[in-house]
Enzyme design. Structure first.
Site, PDB file in Angstrom:
ATOM      1  N   ARG A   1       0.737  -0.788  -0.414  1.00 28.82           N
ATOM      2  CA  ARG A   1      -0.233  -0.130  -0.295  1.00 28.82           C
ATOM      3  C   ARG A   1       0.913   1.330  -0.120  1.00 28.82           C
ATOM      4  O   ARG A   1       0.157   2.311  -0.552  1.00 28.82           O
ATOM      5  CB  ARG A   1      -1.076   0.044   0.973  1.00 28.82           C
TER       6      ARG A   1
ATOM      7  N   ASP B   1     -15.806   9.471   9.265  1.00 27.36           N
ATOM      8  CA  ASP B   1     -14.537   8.617   9.582  1.00 27.36           C
ATOM      9  C   ASP B   1     -13.375   9.068   9.259  1.00 27.36           C
ATOM     10  O   ASP B   1     -13.046   9.957   8.802  1.00 27.36           O
ATOM     11  CB  ASP B   1     -14.932   7.835   7.386  1.00 27.36           C
TER      12      ASP B   1
END
Length: 282
Positions: A44, A152
């Site tokens: 990632r 979030d």
């Protein structure tokens, strides 16, 4: 004949840099990063390497920790490592509980506006599902309205949630009746996309919020709080702190919904379990 040169080893994080990153990620977001997640983390972070123009993973760590890049990069780093698995009507027993018990109870109480909070909303499938259930309740019961706060940590998923646009296969768990009322298909079917109708989108508000923060500026007490499938990434101490902060924003009689693999065992909270991973504040 000369032996072929061995291929250079793939770029990997040093143990020192992996440990520094794991500590940073956990202290900032609460997300544990054990050694078995090392390859995932490296994969990632290679996306962020390309964006920042740093040629190696360890060079990326130097950029963060030695060259002052952390302040501007931290949000992107956390976006890269967060997991955002979600779907419409995920863990459907929770929504059945809402329809059969929690919402009729709220109607009987005389509350005019139902306030709900999706505390780890990801790309929006959970709060839009909740909006469909609440809208159906209001259509049938009348005299009530609702609002849903959606928060979030990841800015990328929040942007998608605000848009309310999804690949068509994502809405398969939504019943045909609810699709007809609350989902629009793209004019060009080749796009294979759907969008949540404007009326439902207008009931949701979105904000970035880090559950690791000491205070949650969410404005008042909530009737319903969904915080599902995020606590599993935290250690027990962090789970306890987060749950206590969430319960502080739950009105007496309000309901807290956790993921089906999550538990409050061993944590002293002002709630009672009344269904599988459903809790009510006393």
């Amino acid at each position: 004949m000369e032996a072929a040169l061995a291929a250079p080893p793939p770029d990997q994080l040093s143990s020192k840099n992996f440990n520094r990153l794991a500590e940073l990620i956990q202290s900032y977001s609460g997300i544990k990063m054990p050694g078995n997640k090392r390859t995932m983390l490296e994969g990632r972070l290679r996306r962020r390497m390309r964006v920042t123009g740093v040629p190696t993973l360890n060079g990326y760590c130097d950029y963060l920790f030695e060259e002052g890049g952390l302040d501007t990069e931290i949000v992107h780093l956390i976006d890269a490592v967060t997991t955002n698995k979600t779907e419409f009507f995920r863990e459907p027993a929770h929504f059945k509980f809402l329809q059969e018990r929690a919402l009729p109870e709220l109607a009987r109480s005389g509350r005019r506006t139902i306030k709900a909070w999706s505390a780890a909303c990801s790309i929006g499938a959970e709060p839009y599902t909740l909006a469909m259930v609440l809208e159906e309740h209001v259509r049938q019961a009348g005299r009530q309205d609702y609002s849903i706060l959606c928060t979030d940590l990841c800015t990328q998923v929040l942007a998608q949630a605000v848009a309310g646009v999804y690949a068509e296969p994502m809405i398969e768990p939504v019943s045909p009746d609810l699709r007809r009322r609350y989902v629009m298909r793209a004019k060009d079917p080749r796009r294979g996309e759907v969008r949540i109708v404007p009326h439902l989108r207008s009931k949701l508000s979105f904000a970035r919020l880090n559950l690791m923060d000491e205070a949650y500026p969410v404005g008042g007490e909530m009737d319903l709080i969904f915080c599902r499938n995020i606590l599993i990434y935290f250690d027990k101490q962090t789970q306890s702190k987060v749950l206590k902060r969430l319960c502080a924003h739950l009105r007496p009689g309000g309901h807290l919904f956790l993921g089906h693999s999550e538990s409050i065992v061993g944590i002293d909270l002002p709630v009672t379990q009344i269904a599988n991973t459903v809790f009510q504040k006393g």
